[in-house]
Design an enzyme around this catalytic site. Structure first.
Site, PDB file in Angstrom:
ATOM      1  CG  ASP A 162      38.956  61.620  21.319  1.00  0.00           C
ATOM      2  OD1 ASP A 162      40.147  61.962  21.423  1.00  0.00           O
ATOM      3  OD2 ASP A 162      38.498  60.591  21.842  1.00  0.00           O
ATOM      4  CG  HIS A 197      37.384  56.279  24.259  1.00  0.00           C
ATOM      5  ND1 HIS A 197      37.742  57.516  24.727  1.00  0.00           N
ATOM      6  CD2 HIS A 197      37.144  56.420  22.935  1.00  0.00           C
ATOM      7  CE1 HIS A 197      37.735  58.371  23.720  1.00  0.00           C
ATOM      8  NE2 HIS A 197      37.372  57.737  22.622  1.00  0.00           N
ATOM      9  CB  ALA A 207      41.028  47.875  26.850  1.00  0.00           C
ATOM     10  CD  GLU A 208      35.036  44.803  23.075  1.00  0.00           C
ATOM     11  OE1 GLU A 208      33.951  45.320  23.347  1.00  0.00           O
ATOM     12  OE2 GLU A 208      35.279  44.290  21.973  1.00  0.00           O
ATOM     13  CG  HIS A 259      37.871  56.178  14.296  1.00  0.00           C
ATOM     14  ND1 HIS A 259      37.771  54.874  14.693  1.00  0.00           N
ATOM     15  CD2 HIS A 259      37.657  56.923  15.385  1.00  0.00           C
ATOM     16  CE1 HIS A 259      37.504  54.836  15.981  1.00  0.00           C
ATOM     17  NE2 HIS A 259      37.419  56.059  16.422  1.00  0.00           N
ATOM     18  CG  ASN A 260      37.333  61.516  15.390  1.00  0.00           C
ATOM     19  OD1 ASN A 260      36.556  61.039  14.585  1.00  0.00           O
ATOM     20  ND2 ASN A 260      36.968  61.858  16.608  1.00  0.00           N
ATOM     21  N   GLY A 303      35.587  48.849  15.404  1.00  0.00           N
ATOM     22  CA  GLY A 303      35.176  48.447  16.745  1.00  0.00           C
ATOM     23  C   GLY A 303      33.666  48.373  16.835  1.00  0.00           C
ATOM     24  CG  HIS A 312      33.939  55.397  13.178  1.00  0.00           C
ATOM     25  ND1 HIS A 312      32.616  55.591  12.875  1.00  0.00           N
ATOM     26  CD2 HIS A 312      34.103  55.857  14.432  1.00  0.00           C
ATOM     27  CE1 HIS A 312      32.025  56.148  13.907  1.00  0.00           C
ATOM     28  NE2 HIS A 312      32.881  56.320  14.873  1.00  0.00           N
ATOM     29  N   GLY A 332      28.078  53.461  15.379  1.00  0.00           N
ATOM     30  CA  GLY A 332      27.301  54.694  15.280  1.00  0.00           C
ATOM     31  C   GLY A 332      26.080  54.638  16.176  1.00  0.00           C
TER      32      GLY A 332
END
Lengths: 506, 159
Positions: free
Chosen positions: A120, A228, A230-231, A354-355, A403, A429, A432
């Site tokens: 991703d 993934h 949305a918050e 972060h990738n 996040g 990031h 994990g």
């Protein structure tokens, strides 16, 4: 590969301070540099357990333990400094997730590896602020969550609603957020608060397969599935008042929106295509690696250059994607509060990747060097005064968005000078994974997880019921442990803690 | 390559038994499929992947599409077969498959031709499961032992 028992393996590992372990050369064959990983006591146990399990006879798992993967990366040609594992590290495809490795651009043997970026490409996090307070949102929280869920396409098989044809797509791949700006989906100042200003200039859509473009087109402006989300969150605690106020976060209870998404099927296909090409390049250039999953090519080879150009196009896709969802979020809020997004002060605080792999200048052994820095499941965290961070954050350091997992807290950190020297300006990031998806589904009950979230006052809208278990907080490492380790180790600094009040997921 | 509606025979609607399972894996999922032949194990593996994206009980057979996969070796063939199926789902016709029938299974030239039965994925009708990002070679295994009548495949998909 060398077969050793757990106690022999431990001889290659050394705890150099309460938050940092050294991986000595010889732990895996041909290590060019040492490895290092950052953990506290809790995370250390998880890390070593993973290694111990892999030492048991008859293990035939798909991935090596994270600590072995960090060491294999240390054996790649052209690596400088150290192969770094961040506190949220866990095993992934080739590179560990939560791994940073930098390669000297001036060394002709140095490599670029799609496995060091991830499938991703430019998966990342964006944070929007508002001038609302939790008490403004509480009465209409359910409606707001529903409205966000209705506006943003989520989950497997969902299609984007931003009108887009093949030609628009070519332009978007080349221009990144400049495209979103031209088409009126974002504000000019959004770009300022984005890594690379939302556009990688070396993107070349002609280096991207038709297959990737076809996969990407229907998915532009969709959130995706898996982790993934949305918050809607509120500021729970402010650790650094000055830095927080620079970000427009003035008080606890202030409402913000976090979007975590990437380049969707487009990036997945770019990575898949590159892996096939690189297998061939490795045979031709006789590049030896410890693990077949570490497919790579010399940076200066055709394959290496083509990948970097295609990766940049995928990065641009991801920024356009997050920008499209920013637009939809602003619309959803505007409708619910009957106010313009402008009047709600819905500015982008920052947007991190972060990738990704980036060309950056760093000091190595006292000399300035140009490096290709791979960050997989790790975030850039540049210190105050760094030329590549926006004017607004010159005195605070780059905001780093971490996040949490579903129902847990998220954090805003800032970059530090110590991080710049120790980890090439890199930090963690997210949480994990700790439990496998199947294990989460077996051990956790759908209703229990939902009741727990409800009791915590979190509204939830999820497209796929099984995700509720797979993404439950119990399946992840504790994000607070992860962030505290980064803070204590000095590689980044805690600024703000955020608490979720509504979650939208695939 | 499309064969639109009509022309279905009774046999096209007969569903094969389920010969697959999902195994534990930290961040991803491992598909394990088997059958009375390697061809059947491949078909089952493809259906296992679709079964992870939705609940196949909600899928009807309304369309059939044909895909082709080519490779240089058996593992490559399994990889490209699944990749073609994922592509069929990701772009027009957005097909979610309930049944796969491999019509050509060439293990010398490493070529597969497969008929894919299903319908367009529709949110609301089909429950949303997990999204498959990519097929991987990690820990891929193909067990082809005709003398023991053992035909199995293991594939980790990135989700």
């Amino acid at each position: 590969m060398v077969v050793r028992n757990y106690n022999e393996e431990l001889k290659y590992l050394e705890k150099i301070n309460p938050y940092c372990w050294r991986i000595k050369k010889g732990f895996q064959p041909n290590m060019n540099v040492e490895g290092v990983f950052y953990v506290n006591n809790t995370l250390e146990k998880l890390m070593l357990d993973e290694l111990r399990n892999s030492c048991r006879p008859g293990m035939t798992g798909g991935f090596l333990p994270g600590v072995k993967q960090i060491a294999n990366v240390a054996a790649l040609p052209g690596i400088v400094g150290r192969s770094v594992g961040l506190p949220d590290v866990h095993s992934g495809y080739g590179f560990a997730i939560g791994n940073m490795a930098a390669f000297d651009m001036s060394n002709p043997k140095s490599i670029v590896s799609p496995g060091g970026v991830g499938f991703d490409i430019n998966c990342g996090v964006r944070l929007l602020r508002t001038n609302l307070h939790e008490k403004d949102v509480q009465p209409i929280k359910e409606q707001l969550a529903q409205s966000l869920f209705d506006h943003i396409p989520v989950g497997v098989g969902s299609k984007g609603i931003i009108p887009m044809n093949a030609r628009d797509m070519e332009e978007a791949l080349e221009m990144g957020m400049d495209w979103s700006l031209r088409e009126g989906y974002v504000w000019a100042e959004d770009k300022e608060h984005c890594e690379e200003y939302g556009r990688m200039l070396n993107a070349d859509p002609s280096k991207v397969s038709l297959r990737a473009k076809k996969r990407g087109l229907p998915q532009l402006g969709t959130l995706g599935a898996g982790n993934h989300y949305a918050e809607i969150q509120v500021v729970d605690e402010i650790y650094d008042k000055y830095a927080a106020s620079k970000m427009g976060l003035e008080r606890t209870g202030q409402v913000v929106v976090m979007i975590h998404s990437g380049s969707r099927g487009f990036g997945h296909q770019v990575a898949t295509d590159a892996l096939v090409q690189m297998e061939k390049a490795m045979k031709r250039d006789q590049i030896e690696v410890n693990d077949r999953q570490l497919a790579c090519a010399r940076i200066n080879s055709v394959e290496g250059q083509d990948y970097l150009k295609a990766m940049a196009a995928a990065a641009n896709f991801a920024w356009v994607n997050r920008s499209s969802m920013t637009f939809l979020t602003r619309q959803a809020f505007a409708k619910q509060f009957k106010m313009a997004p402008d009047d709600l002060d819905m500015h982008v605080i920052y947007d991190v990747s972060h990738n990704i792999a980036k060309i950056e200048e760093h000091v190595v052994d006292g000399k300035v060097k140009t490096l290709l820095v791979h960050r997989k499941g790790s975030t850039r965290a540049f210190p105050p005064h760094h030329p590549l961070i926006p004017v607004d954050y010159q005195l605070t350091g780059q905001p780093v968005l971490i996040g949490g997992s579903m129902g847990t807290c998220s954090y805003v950190l800032t970059g530090t000078h110590q991080g710049m020297t120790e980890t090439f300006g890199t930090t963690c990031h997210g949480a994990g994974r700790a439990l496998s998806r199947a294990k989460s589904r077996r051990n956790l009950d759908y209703k229990d997880v939902l009741t727990k979230l409800e009791n915590m006052g979190i509204s939830i809208r999820v497209a796929s019921p099984k995700l509720v278990m797979e993404e439950a907080p119990e399946s992840y490492k504790n994000v607070t442990d992860v962030v505290n380790t980064c803070h204590a180790a000095g590689i980044s600094k805690k600024t703000v803690k955020l608490r979720p009040i509504a979650v939208i997921k695939g | 390559m499309d064969e639109e509606m009509g022309g279905f025979t009774h046999d096209d609607f007969i569903l094969p038994p389920v010969k697959y399972e999902y195994l534990d894996h930290t961040a991803d999922v491992q598909l394990h499929a088997w059958g009375d032949s390697l061809k059947e194990a491949f078909e089952q593996c493809g259906m296992a992947m679709f079964g992870y994206m939705t609940d196949l009980a909600y899928v009807q057979i309304k369309e059939v599409h044909t895909i082709e996969a080519n490779a240089d070796d058996m593992m490559g063939l399994l990889y490209h077969f699944l990749d073609e199926l994922l592509y069929l789902f990701s772009v027009e016709p957005f097909l979610i498959c309930k049944k796969l029938v491999i019509t050509e299974f060439n293990t010398e030239e490493f070529r597969i031709v497969c008929k894919c039965y299903g319908e367009e994925f529709q949110i609301g009708k089909h429950p949303q499961g997990s999204e498959v990002k990519a097929i991987t070679y990690s820990a891929m295994q193909i067990i082809d032992e005709p003398k023991d009548n053992r035909f199995e495949v293991f594939v980790i998909i990135d989700i």
